[in-house]
Design a protein around this motif. Structure first.
Motif, mmCIF file in Angstrom:
data_model
loop_
_atom_site.group_PDB
_atom_site.id
_atom_site.type_symbol
_atom_site.label_atom_id
_atom_site.label_comp_id
_atom_site.label_asym_id
_atom_site.label_seq_id
_atom_site.Cartn_x
_atom_site.Cartn_y
_atom_site.Cartn_z
ATOM 1 N N GLU A 204 30.925 33.665 38.370
ATOM 2 C CA GLU A 204 31.710 32.730 37.574
ATOM 3 C C GLU A 204 30.880 32.156 36.428
ATOM 4 N N GLU A 209 28.944 37.025 33.290
ATOM 5 C CA GLU A 209 30.134 37.719 32.795
ATOM 6 C C GLU A 209 29.764 38.576 31.585
ATOM 7 N N ASP A 221 36.010 36.308 26.256
ATOM 8 C CA ASP A 221 37.153 35.842 27.047
ATOM 9 C C ASP A 221 37.603 36.862 28.080
ATOM 10 N N THR A 222 36.894 37.971 28.206
ATOM 11 C CA THR A 222 37.282 39.001 29.170
ATOM 12 C C THR A 222 37.160 38.465 30.597
ATOM 13 N N ASP A 223 38.196 38.693 31.399
ATOM 14 C CA ASP A 223 38.173 38.240 32.792
ATOM 15 C C ASP A 223 37.307 39.154 33.632
ATOM 16 N N SER A 225 36.248 39.622 37.772
ATOM 17 C CA SER A 225 36.504 39.164 39.138
ATOM 18 C C SER A 225 35.792 40.060 40.132
ATOM 19 N N ASP A 251 38.657 43.556 33.454
ATOM 20 C CA ASP A 251 39.714 42.926 32.666
ATOM 21 C C ASP A 251 40.724 42.149 33.487
ATOM 22 N N GLY A 252 40.627 42.261 34.810
ATOM 23 C CA GLY A 252 41.547 41.503 35.654
ATOM 24 C C GLY A 252 42.943 42.063 35.701
#
Length: 412
Positions: A204, A209, A221-223, A225, A251-252
């Motif tokens: 996180e 990231e 801003d790329t997700d 997870s 990218d989620g």
């Protein structure tokens, strides 16, 4: 159909790992003398600590690998897909004497020659080729062409395979499938809930990231997870430290091969390799490893980050399909010389890029001193290899007596 929950219940819990990892490490080191040399770095450092102060030349203060055996070299790639043979394991990196890396590499190759049942004269010629390859890196008249010429067969094969590999190859090799999960079994063990929470929290952080998206051209801003994570039973000398495999979705959105990212988290312990007195290095062990990688193996260093996990220093890097281990086990006489010359040149280039012109010339002059009529290599290099091969051969037999025979139920 096998019961997955039942199979999982047989795998060790977090508090049960250490004795199993120690047993596995001892068994791996008993497989061959070459495996013993790779896994028992401490014996090499003990030898360095015991030799007379001026027995070895003192080269310029540069970042060295510290554990420069042949298995710690291999193809690595950068974010643009460029692949080169570089140093690929920097756990022991310090600012120290570059002669230590040359001797450690020579020991590894001499042990491989003995394992290949090559005559002693071949080892002599290997050490001459080792010296020649290393010296070429500091000879400004030689240029850069040498590093692409006369690659040994083992290097040509692994490079050819590396450049054609894709995410599918990595997934099938490391996690046995392209599905977004890590299969638990002999190589991957389950995590404690606390470990999984800590790994989730780690990714996180914005800086990490960025590590996961740099190779995907993703924006800030790329997700990112965490899809899955497991304890990774990997390596030999590092068995027993924290080691995790983490599967990320970049990218989620829909999970596809191009969106997946396999991360290696490895504990960075205190370096045992001798460092030069008075030099400044990062006090944090993970930062030390990353800084050493940036100097010695730029393609690898650019995709590594230092972090803290469970209050321990860890190094985090994305695994790329092109990252492969160079395996040199069985050698012919011709290949032995080529391997020694080429790998020494790779290590020499890693050292030379950190020196200015004056330092390179002075180090080259020192390397070319102390030759005899019967050996075209520094006398200190040959003497070191003879002593180390002898002590490691005895150490390997004793290791087998203590551990390999115990596995068959025989008593000391």
């Amino acid at each position: 159909m096998p019961n997955k929950n039942h199979a999982r219940s047989k795998l060790p819990k977090a508090q049960q790992r250490q004795p199993l990892l120690t047993t596995r490490r001892n068994a791996r080191m008993a497989r061959s003398a070459h495996a013993y040399v790779r896994g028992n770095t401490s014996k090499f450092y003990e030898w360095l600590d015991g030799i007379e102060g001026h027995a070895l030349p003192e080269g310029p203060a540069v970042w060295i690998c510290g554990d420069c055996h042949s298995g710690n070299l291999g193809p690595v790639a950068d974010a643009r897909g460029r692949v080169e043979i570089q140093i690929r394991d920097l756990d022991q990196t310090v600012i120290g004497n570059p002669a230590h890396d040359l001797i450690r590499l020579g020991l590894s190759l001499a042990t491989a020659a003995r394992g290949s049942d090559l005559p002693g004269v071949t080892t002599v010629r290997m050490m001459e080729a080792l010296a020649d390859g290393y010296e070429r890196a500091f000879d400004e008249a030689a240029g850069d062409a040498d590093i692409h010429a006369e690659k040994p067969e083992a290097v040509r094969v692994v490079m050819k395979e590396a450049v054609r590999r894709s995410w599918r190859h990595l997934a099938e090799e490391r996690i046995e499938d392209i599905e977004p999960s890590i299969p638990l079994g002999p190589r991957f063990w389950p995590l404690a809930r606390r470990e999984r929470r800590e790994i989730d929290a780690l990714f996180e952080q914005g800086s990490l990231e960025g590590l996961a998206t740099v190779l995907r051209d993703g924006g800030d801003d790329t997700d990112v997870s965490v899809l899955d994570a497991a304890y990774w039973v990997k390596g030999c000398s590092s068995l027993g430290r924290l080691r995790y495999a983490v599967l990320l979705d970049i990218d989620g959105a829909a999970v596809e091969g191009d969106d997946l990212c396999l991360i290696d988290i490895k504990e960075a312990a205190q370096a045992a390799a001798p460092r030069y007195a008075g030099v400044r290095m990062p006090r944090d062990n993970a930062e030390r490893v990353v800084e050493g990688a940036r100097h010695l193996s730029p393609l690898l260093g650019e995709r590594m980050r230092a972090a803290r996990l469970a209050d321990r220093a860890v190094v985090i890097r994305e695994l790329l399909p092109q990252d492969m281990k160079l395996t040199i086990e069985q050698l012919t006489r011709d290949e032995a010389m080529k391997a020694a010359r080429f790998l020494a040149l790779v290590v020499g280039k890693a050292h030379a890029r950190q020196m200015d012109s004056g330092e390179r010339k002075a180090w080259l002059t020192e390397l070319r001193r102390n030759r005899s009529k019967t050996l075209d290599a520094p006398g200190w290099l040959w003497t070191s290899i003879v002593e180390l091969v002898s002590s490691h051969a005895a150490g390997y037999l004793e290791h087998c007596r203590r551990y390999a025979t115990g596995a068959t139920g025989r008593k000391d």
